[in-house]
Design a protein around this motif. Structure first.
Motif: not given
Lengths: 287, 292
Positions: B195-206
């Motif tokens: 939630q706090s590391v992976v999602f922000p890092a992958a934001k643009s791809g998502l």
């Protein structure tokens, strides 16, 4: 991966755990339901006679012989047109233009948009351009040409990746030997890029076979055996659509045709991913 | 890397020829989009000229035979079906990708990814047929008539799920390993890390994945046509039949003439404009600021 992330007892972790596994299970279950239903109802109707006989009584009885012929003719036209254009464009983008050049950027962007265009819009375009303006009418030729426009982006992207996977040392060595770039392309790069090209080809064929909306107004509905490329011919996907929507009592044959289509597509996708994982790797390493 | 410029050094006339041939093919490939837009506009012009743009939104109803061309119900149909399916498919798809990367044992992750790829390859007419013979009767048992907005949303969800899952999968794979190790070193539990590391890092791809699935949902024709009932109306509940822009074209193109035909090309233009806007948005998001 899983080992680097520690387990925990707190309820939010458990909730997330349940949600993630739950959604994976839901997707898998839906997939099995869909595939199981089609195989269950379709398998008993598929036979050699079904594959070769002409449809009777608007498709309620009989087989799909002429429809398979029309489908392959449409596919043939589509590939005969899209392969040369696709490979040429891919070679230009990968080997003969820098990524920053205006021409390369414009072509790439236009292909990106083309990849997103809805299939029904391709149908409208094909109807207006190939059927009306070029005067080809509702024919296998119009349908194949429309599909060719549709599969180009897929074809170009994978072929280009195939060329980019060829090590730069090939080109430098060829240049050092004083080979012309044409010779380099034909004798060194093209053979080495074949796996990427095949992946593109297979994916393109898959997209073309799956297509329905672009074909309704370009290749038409006629389910007789086509006599020339200017005849109207019904593709397999249109046959399924017609049987399920417009013909009451056509469900049994619709199931069987669906099963045939799904098996073809599973085979095609299997080939593509096999090529992508093994073909690409092996070629580039050992040539 | 060798580029176009170095070609001027080549002594071989064949190279020059080859280069021009390749430019020719690339020009053909590049101009198809322009051709599509030009032909849509040319065919749509009679309607834009005779009917005028405002009347596509203000006419009392869609009765092309009587010269009434209100596209609003179809626009709402497309919008409702799209919104519903994107709202369901996005969490499901992202959780599926998370499953592949962080929850499933490797023996399960690979087959699951293959399954999603297979789902992506199944043609829309097959989804439509399955929806028609399986889903629609089920919905009819809950609340007649059966062919409805709900059926459309469910079928669209299954169809666009692979798009968002595969995109999310690719962008999760690009999250740098040291981020995960850092989170593990801090003692963060699994979901908190995601939630706090992976999602922000992958934001643009998502985000790109969501945009692409939206595009697919808007453009989908056959499956929607087969399960939605195709009644021209603004639905009052999810059990009401609807007609989308794409289904409208597919249904009426066969017999449309004159202004009616041109009006269908106008809806084609509307679809095209939506897709171009989405593709440009996706490009804008995915360029550069990956970890912004």
């Amino acid at each position: 991966m899983a080992e680097t992330l520690s387990r925990s007892q707190n309820p939010r972790e458990w909730l997330a755990f349940a949600l993630v596994w739950g959604s994976a299970a839901l997707v898998t279950a839906t997939f099995c339901w869909l595939l199981g239903d089609i195989v269950w109802h379709g398998l008993s109707h598929v036979s050699w006679t079904f594959l070769t006989a002409p449809p009777e009584n608007a498709g309620r009885r009989g087989g799909i012989g002429p429809i398979l012929v029309s489908t392959s003719l449409i596919l043939g036209v589509c590939l005969a047109v899209s392969l040369p254009i696709g490979i040429g464009t891919a070679v230009l983008l990968a080997e003969f233009t820098s990524d920053q050049s205006l021409f390369g950027r414009m072509t790439r962007r236009s292909l990106d948009v083309l990849a997103g265009v809805p299939s029904i819009v391709f149908g409208l375009f094909g109807n207006a351009f190939f059927c009306k303006t070029l005067g080809l009418g509702f024919s296998i030729l119009s349908g194949g040409l429309t599909l060719a426009c549709m599969v180009l982006p897929i074809l170009i992207r994978s072929t280009e990746e195939g060329f980019r996977a060829v090590p730069a040392s090939y080109r430098l060595s060829a240049a050092a030997l004083g080979l012309s770039r044409t010779t380099t392309l034909v004798h060194l790069l093209l053979p080495a890029a074949v796996p990427g090209l095949l992946v593109g080809l297979v994916l393109g064929v898959g997209r073309a076979i799956a297509e329905t909306a672009a074909l309704i107004f370009t290749s038409g509905y006629v389910d007789r055996m086509p006599e020339s490329l200017l005849d109207s011919g019904r593709a397999l996907s249109i046959h399924i659509f017609d049987l399920s929507m417009n013909v009451s009592g056509g469900d049994a044959n619709a199931y069987a045709s669906t099963l045939v289509l799904v098996i073809m597509l599973l085979a095609i996708n299997g080939t593509a991913s096999w090529l992508a994982t093994y073909g690409l790797h092996r070629k580039v390493v050992t040539v | 890397m060798t580029s176009l410029r170095s070609n001027t050094l080549s002594r071989w006339p064949t190279d020059e020829l080859l280069c021009w041939v390749l430019r020719g093919t690339a020009t053909i490939a590049g101009t198809i989009v322009l051709l599509i837009v030009v032909f849509l506009i040319v065919e749509a012009l009679p309607a834009l000229y005779h009917v005028g743009l405002p009347r596509f939104f203000t006419d009392p109803s869609w009765h092309p035979a009587d010269g009434l061309y209100n596209l609003t119900p179809m626009l709402w149909g497309t919008l409702f079906a799209m919104t519903g399916s994107v709202l369901i498919a996005t969490p499901l798809g992202i959780l599926s990708a998370v499953f592949c990367h962080y929850y499933a044992p490797p023996t399960l992750a690979r087959p699951y990814r293959r399954l999603i790829e297979l789902l992506a390859g199944i043609p829309s007419v097959v989804y439509g047929f399955w929806g028609l013979v399986v889903l629609v009767p089920l919905i009819a048992e809950i609340q007649p008539p059966g062919p409805s907005l709900l059926a459309g949303i469910l079928i669209l969800t299954i169809m666009i799920l692979p798009t968002i899952t595969l995109m999310a999968d690719a962008s999760l794979a690009n999250v740098p390993q040291q981020y995960l190790r850092g989170a593990a070193a801090l003692g963060l539990p699994r979901w908190a890390t995601i939630q706090s590391v992976v999602f922000p890092a992958a934001k643009s791809g998502l985000c790109t994945g969501v945009i692409l699935e939206t595009g697919r949902a808007i453009g989908e024709t056959m499956a929607i046509l087969m399960v939605c009932g195709n009644v021209v109306q603004i639905p009052s509940s999810i059990f009401d039949p609807i007609r989308t822009l794409t289904a409208n074209i597919a249904l009426e193109m066969a017999y449309a003439l004159g202004d009616h035909r041109a009006a269908l090309f106008v809806s084609g233009l509307v679809l095209m404009a939506m897709i171009v806007a989405l593709v440009l948005a996706a490009e804008w998001i995915s360029r550069g600021r990956v970890y912004g």
